[in-house]
Enzyme design. Structure first.
Site, PDB file in Angstrom:
ATOM      1  N   ASN A 211      66.713  79.827 -24.404  1.00 27.50           N
ATOM      2  CA  ASN A 211      67.371  78.919 -25.350  1.00 27.50           C
ATOM      3  C   ASN A 211      68.860  78.851 -25.023  1.00 27.50           C
ATOM      4  O   ASN A 211      69.317  79.524 -24.107  1.00 27.50           O
ATOM      5  CB  ASN A 211      67.164  79.425 -26.776  1.00 27.50           C
ATOM      6  CG  ASN A 211      65.720  79.298 -27.196  1.00 27.50           C
ATOM      7  OD1 ASN A 211      65.105  78.262 -27.019  1.00 27.50           O
ATOM      8  ND2 ASN A 211      65.174  80.367 -27.747  1.00 27.50           N
ATOM      9  N   LYS A 289      56.927  84.126  -6.624  1.00 27.40           N
ATOM     10  CA  LYS A 289      57.612  82.839  -6.852  1.00 27.40           C
ATOM     11  C   LYS A 289      56.639  81.673  -6.635  1.00 27.40           C
ATOM     12  O   LYS A 289      55.940  81.621  -5.612  1.00 27.40           O
ATOM     13  CB  LYS A 289      58.788  82.737  -5.880  1.00 27.40           C
ATOM     14  CG  LYS A 289      59.643  81.522  -6.085  1.00 27.40           C
ATOM     15  CD  LYS A 289      60.853  81.550  -5.152  1.00 27.40           C
ATOM     16  CE  LYS A 289      61.619  80.246  -5.271  1.00 27.40           C
ATOM     17  NZ  LYS A 289      62.719  80.182  -4.320  1.00 27.40           N
ATOM     18  N   LYS A 341      59.188  81.982 -44.327  1.00 22.95           N
ATOM     19  CA  LYS A 341      59.372  83.344 -43.814  1.00 22.95           C
ATOM     20  C   LYS A 341      59.640  84.339 -44.933  1.00 22.95           C
ATOM     21  O   LYS A 341      59.865  85.518 -44.679  1.00 22.95           O
ATOM     22  CB  LYS A 341      60.504  83.368 -42.781  1.00 22.95           C
ATOM     23  CG  LYS A 341      60.192  82.476 -41.571  1.00 22.95           C
ATOM     24  CD  LYS A 341      61.139  82.700 -40.425  1.00 22.95           C
ATOM     25  CE  LYS A 341      60.936  81.601 -39.380  1.00 22.95           C
ATOM     26  NZ  LYS A 341      61.211  82.018 -38.014  1.00 22.95           N
TER      27      LYS A 341
HETATM   28  O1  PMT Z   1      74.674  82.399 -30.106  1.00 23.16           O
HETATM   29  P1  PMT Z   1      75.573  81.216 -30.429  1.00 23.16           P
HETATM   30  O2  PMT Z   1      75.875  80.383 -29.203  1.00 23.16           O
HETATM   31  O3  PMT Z   1      76.802  81.643 -31.178  1.00 23.16           O
HETATM   32  O4  PMT Z   1      74.746  80.249 -31.383  1.00 23.16           O
HETATM   33  C1  PMT Z   1      74.365  80.682 -32.669  1.00 23.16           C
HETATM   34  C2  PMT Z   1      73.012  80.115 -33.058  1.00 23.16           C
HETATM   35  C3  PMT Z   1      73.084  78.601 -33.153  1.00 23.16           C
HETATM   36  C4  PMT Z   1      71.945  80.533 -32.066  1.00 23.16           C
HETATM   37  C5  PMT Z   1      72.683  80.754 -34.460  1.00 23.16           C
HETATM   38  O5  PMT Z   1      73.677  80.367 -35.385  1.00 23.16           O
HETATM   39  C6  PMT Z   1      71.324  80.307 -34.976  1.00 23.16           C
HETATM   40  O6  PMT Z   1      71.196  79.300 -35.624  1.00 23.16           O
HETATM   41  N1  PMT Z   1      70.265  81.109 -34.664  1.00 23.16           N
HETATM   42  C7  PMT Z   1      68.887  80.773 -35.041  1.00 23.16           C
HETATM   43  C8  PMT Z   1      68.317  79.795 -34.055  1.00 23.16           C
HETATM   44  C9  PMT Z   1      67.007  79.158 -34.568  1.00 23.16           C
HETATM   45  O7  PMT Z   1      66.971  78.017 -34.889  1.00 23.16           O
HETATM   46  O8  PMT Z   1      66.055  79.908 -34.701  1.00 23.16           O
HETATM   47  P2  PMT Z   1      64.559  79.444 -35.180  1.00 23.16           P
HETATM   48  O9  PMT Z   1      64.569  78.272 -36.035  1.00 23.16           O
HETATM   49  O10 PMT Z   1      63.744  79.378 -33.975  1.00 23.16           O
HETATM   50  O11 PMT Z   1      64.186  80.675 -36.033  1.00 23.16           O
HETATM   51  C10 PMT Z   1      64.530  80.847 -37.401  1.00 23.16           C
HETATM   52  C11 PMT Z   1      64.781  82.301 -37.655  1.00 23.16           C
HETATM   53  O12 PMT Z   1      63.633  83.078 -37.249  1.00 23.16           O
HETATM   54  C12 PMT Z   1      65.943  82.870 -36.874  1.00 23.16           C
HETATM   55  O13 PMT Z   1      66.585  83.782 -37.731  1.00 23.16           O
HETATM   56  C13 PMT Z   1      65.309  83.566 -35.686  1.00 23.16           C
HETATM   57  O14 PMT Z   1      66.086  84.667 -35.213  1.00 23.16           O
HETATM   58  C14 PMT Z   1      63.978  84.026 -36.277  1.00 23.16           C
HETATM   59  N2  PMT Z   1      62.885  84.094 -35.290  1.00 23.16           N
HETATM   60  C15 PMT Z   1      62.397  82.953 -34.699  1.00 23.16           C
HETATM   61  C16 PMT Z   1      61.322  83.042 -33.831  1.00 23.16           C
HETATM   62  C17 PMT Z   1      60.745  84.296 -33.543  1.00 23.16           C
HETATM   63  N3  PMT Z   1      59.735  84.436 -32.703  1.00 23.16           N
HETATM   64  N4  PMT Z   1      61.249  85.387 -34.135  1.00 23.16           N
HETATM   65  C18 PMT Z   1      62.298  85.312 -34.991  1.00 23.16           C
HETATM   66  O15 PMT Z   1      62.756  86.330 -35.516  1.00 23.16           O
END
Ligand code: PMT
Length: 395
Positions: A211, A289, A341
């Site tokens: 990501n 690869k 969640k």
């Molecule tokens: O690192 P930077 O460049 O400073 O950017 C920060 C950020 C934009 C990454 C941060 O602010 C942010 O938004 N992080 C969450 C990214 C996201 O959209 O995650 P998600 O929608 O895929 O997941 C939602 C939540 O579930 C998050 O808290 C994530 O950590 C958690 N998650 C998701 C998938 C997974 N398999 N396990 C998780 O724990």
């Protein structure tokens, strides 16, 4: 919700040394942070930089003379008592000696002696041989024993042409130290785990799925929690410098992150998932690869376990905080994630603002509704987020 940074009164003491010119930049940075700066210069400091420079930057006349004070002649006492902190930058070897012995032969040394409970920060700056002299080392050890915070010095080129320890800490670093000291210790005794960065899922030995996250937001959250007194574990898939005092555990894939989180989760009071975790991984990563053959390539992916949801649904979960980066319908999608969640709190950000940069804009979502935090640098937002968490925990 906007939490203003309280304005602090800083008494900045400048002593004689070439690093005195950096005091001008320090004043500028402090004023930019809404701090009220009263500069006090020794006679030697005035040989290196004029009071007028600091007066222009601080917006206040600079004090230089014990006998020039208005009022009842007791301003050395009130000045020190009114301040939230006294910072001596640069602190010469001679001035450090005066502090150790409680000398009071000019305005700055007198108000340091009269400071009562006002915290005193000292940023030494001197030639490397002067710094390494046993007399200076004894004095600096004594300052620490007396509860005075010694910031620096650092190593590098010196004005005298020599190289080594003795350079004053840069103004930005001094500001950071001060801001850290002003954070309320509202997470004292709490164990906080933070995830940060972008996980990496191997396709073959040279390729992978990942990501855009840089890790900056998660590192800022970890640092802010540590500043507020928490014991912090940062499970990181990013390559950034570890925040001071934070235990960093490096991971690569979502599975590594899950295993690491679960191994340490039992003792956590707060879990904050800032990481951009890969939703999918290869069913079977290729051991060699993959060669191009001109044809389309299909990859079979399997969904990763949701780490945050796993933690939030433990029988005795810590206080769980999620992040959501969305490209549209921010509030709607983020609130959906919070409920799915089972989270008491989630920080929503737009991907356009959140990824990679030093600033962000967050909206906090909890059972009470939404609380927008205006655009700010990630550390400021992290501090506001943690203050919100602490308030929800009744701190
Ligand atoms: O690192 P930077 O460049 O400073 O950017 C920060 C950020 C934009 C990454 C941060 O602010 C942010 O938004 N992080 C969450 C990214 C996201 O959209 O995650 P998600 O929608 O895929 O997941 C939602 C939540 O579930 C998050 O808290 C994530 O950590 C958690 N998650 C998701 C998938 C997974 N398999 N396990 C998780 O724990």
């Amino acid at each position: 919700m906007s939490i203003p940074t309280p304005s602090k009164k800083i008494l900045l003491g400048i002593t004689g040394g070439i690093a005195a010119y950096k005091a001008a930049e320090l004043v500028r940075l402090l004023v930019k942070q809404n701090m009220d700066v009263q500069a006090v210069m020794t006679a030697s400091a005035c040989q290196f930089i004029t009071p007028l420079t600091l007066q222009a930057l601080s917006g206040k006349p600079v004090l230089t003379d014990l006998w020039d004070n208005a009022g009842n002649g007791m301003s050395h006492i009130s000045l020190a008592r009114d301040a939230d902190a006294i910072v001596i930058a640069p602190a010469s070897a001679n001035f450090i000696t005066k502090l150790v012995h409680g000398a009071a032969d000019d305005l700055l040394s007198t108000l340091c002696l009269a400071r009562g409970k006002c915290p005193l920060f000292v940023a030494p700056a001197m030639n490397v041989e002067m710094w390494q002299n046993p007399a200076t080392q004894r004095n600096v050890a004594q300052l620490a024993q007396d509860g005075i915070a010694v910031l620096g010095p650092v190593s590098g080129d010196q004005a005298c042409g020599e190289v080594g320890l003795g350079r004053m800490l840069e103004p930005e670093a001094l500001l950071e130290e001060l801001e850290t000291s002003f954070q309320p210790k509202i997470l004292q005794g709490k164990n906080v785990m933070v995830t940060a960065g972008a996980t990496f899922e191997a396709i073959d030995p040279v390729r992978g799925i990942t990501n855009l996250s840089s890790g900056k937001m998660g590192y800022a959250v970890a640092r802010a929690a540590q500043e507020m007194g928490a014991t912090v574990t940062l499970v990181s898939a990013a390559c950034l410098d570890a925040p001071r005092g934070v235990n960093v555990i490096s991971v690569v894939s979502a599975q590594n992150m899950l295993d690491t989180v679960m191994a340490h989760i039992a003792k956590q009071d707060i879990f904050i998932g800032v990481a951009a975790v890969s939703d999918y991984r290869m069913t079977n990563p290729k051991p060699q690869k993959i060669k191009k053959d001109g044809n389309a390539l299909s990859l079979e992916l399997v969904q990763n376990t949701d780490i945050l949801a796993t933690v939030a649904n433990l029988p005795k979960p810590p206080f769980c905080v999620g992040f959501a980066a969305e490209s549209e319908n921010l509030l709607k999608y983020a609130e959906q994630k919070r409920r799915q969640k089972n989270l008491p709190l989630l920080a929503a950000n737009l991907v356009q603002y959140g990824f990679g940069g030093d600033e962000n804009t967050l909206i906090l979502l909890d059972e009470e509704g939404s609380h927008p935090l205006p655009t700010a640098n990630k550390l400021t937002l992290a501090r506001q987020l943690l203050q919100h968490i602490a308030s929800l925990l009744g701190k």
